[in-house]
Design an enzyme around this catalytic site. Sequence first.
Site, PDB file in Angstrom:
ATOM      1  CG  ASP A  40      -1.828   1.221   1.288  1.00 36.65           C
ATOM      2  OD1 ASP A  40      -2.314   1.646   0.226  1.00 36.65           O
ATOM      3  OD2 ASP A  40      -2.051   1.766   2.384  1.00 36.65           O
ATOM      4  CB  SER A  41       0.192   4.784  -0.722  1.00 35.94           C
ATOM      5  OG  SER A  41      -0.952   4.950   0.094  1.00 35.94           O
ATOM      6  CB  CYS A  91      -3.147   0.714  -2.481  1.00 35.03           C
ATOM      7  SG  CYS A  91      -3.144   2.441  -3.002  1.00 35.03           S
ATOM      8  CG  ASN A  92      -9.667   1.295  -2.517  1.00 30.54           C
ATOM      9  OD1 ASN A  92     -10.629   0.701  -2.967  1.00 30.54           O
ATOM     10  ND2 ASN A  92      -9.335   1.243  -1.232  1.00 30.54           N
ATOM     11  CB  THR A  93      -4.912   5.191  -5.328  1.00 31.86           C
ATOM     12  OG1 THR A  93      -5.782   5.919  -4.458  1.00 31.86           O
ATOM     13  CG2 THR A  93      -4.407   6.119  -6.413  1.00 31.86           C
ATOM     14  CG  HIS A 135      -4.619   5.188   4.366  1.00 28.39           C
ATOM     15  ND1 HIS A 135      -4.162   4.663   3.182  1.00 28.39           N
ATOM     16  CD2 HIS A 135      -3.505   5.590   5.051  1.00 28.39           C
ATOM     17  CE1 HIS A 135      -2.835   4.730   3.154  1.00 28.39           C
ATOM     18  NE2 HIS A 135      -2.414   5.290   4.277  1.00 28.39           N
ATOM     19  CE1 TYR A 173       2.481   5.228  -3.471  1.00 26.48           C
ATOM     20  CE2 TYR A 173       1.224   3.377  -4.353  1.00 26.48           C
ATOM     21  CZ  TYR A 173       2.394   3.885  -3.828  1.00 26.48           C
ATOM     22  OH  TYR A 173       3.471   3.052  -3.673  1.00 26.48           O
ATOM     23  CB  CYS A 177      -9.038   5.331   0.685  1.00 27.55           C
ATOM     24  SG  CYS A 177      -7.323   5.502   1.242  1.00 27.55           S
ATOM     25  CD  GLU A 201       0.750   6.592   5.622  1.00 22.58           C
ATOM     26  OE1 GLU A 201       1.909   6.423   6.043  1.00 22.58           O
ATOM     27  OE2 GLU A 201      -0.004   5.640   5.363  1.00 22.58           O
TER      28      GLU A 201
END
Length: 260
Positions: free
Chosen positions: A12-13, A75-77, A186, A44, A184, A152
């Site tokens: 993931d980002s 990660c969805n993006t 997160h 991202y 997302c 983050e």
Amino acid sequence: MDKNINPIGLFDSGIGGTSIWKEIHTLLPNENTIYLADSINAPYGQKTKEEIIELSFKNTEFLLEQNSKIIVVACNTATTNAIKELRAKYDVPIIGIEPAIKPAAIHTKTKSIGILATKGTLSSELFYKTVSNLEGINVIEQVGYDLVKLIEEGKIDSNEITELLKTYLQPMIEANIDYLVLGCSHYPYLVPQIKKILPESVKIIDSGEAVARQTKLVLEKNDLLNNSNKKGDLKFYVNSDPTVLESILENKYTVTKKDF
């Protein structure tokens, strides 16, 4: 060497994909896993498609170097922008995650649903195709500007996030949504805050459990399930300060800082 004992690789980002990792580990506790947080490049969602593809290649190659038998793009993006390119380039099974729009659209009674996601997800071709196929459903889209950045930074319970969520969710409440889709990985960490803002009647859904079930199905289909009776070996890597990732994992696991 028995491929079945090789790990499931996830990336993931940043720390958000641990919400996906937790569901996979709960369903498949004997599987070895490697989780990669590319926190230095988070979020991202503000990057170009080309940048996201390049980062996804880099992350996948790191996980393959660790002998991962399957890759979960947590990660969805990255999924909505790079999954096609990843599957074309690598010959291991690759699982992506998409916002759970379809189940929300199927079950909505008010015919109005909300989606909170990154700019990168909402502007992707894959997301556009999914929404275009919905008939008679009002989809309220909202970019979660700055939410990933704050998560983050370890500010999950901050007033800053609360105020942003109020701003983002109010138009959805006014549109009478009965489902909120978290687009997302997160965002599941914000559910306690979101619940304080939304009416109790609104159901919140994300992709975690569905991704875990899909991971199990793909492992079974490819005869890659780990049949060991012992608990899996769990590894976590991050390329920035490991403190926040350690905290989100409740300090139960060792996180290795590594440049990649």
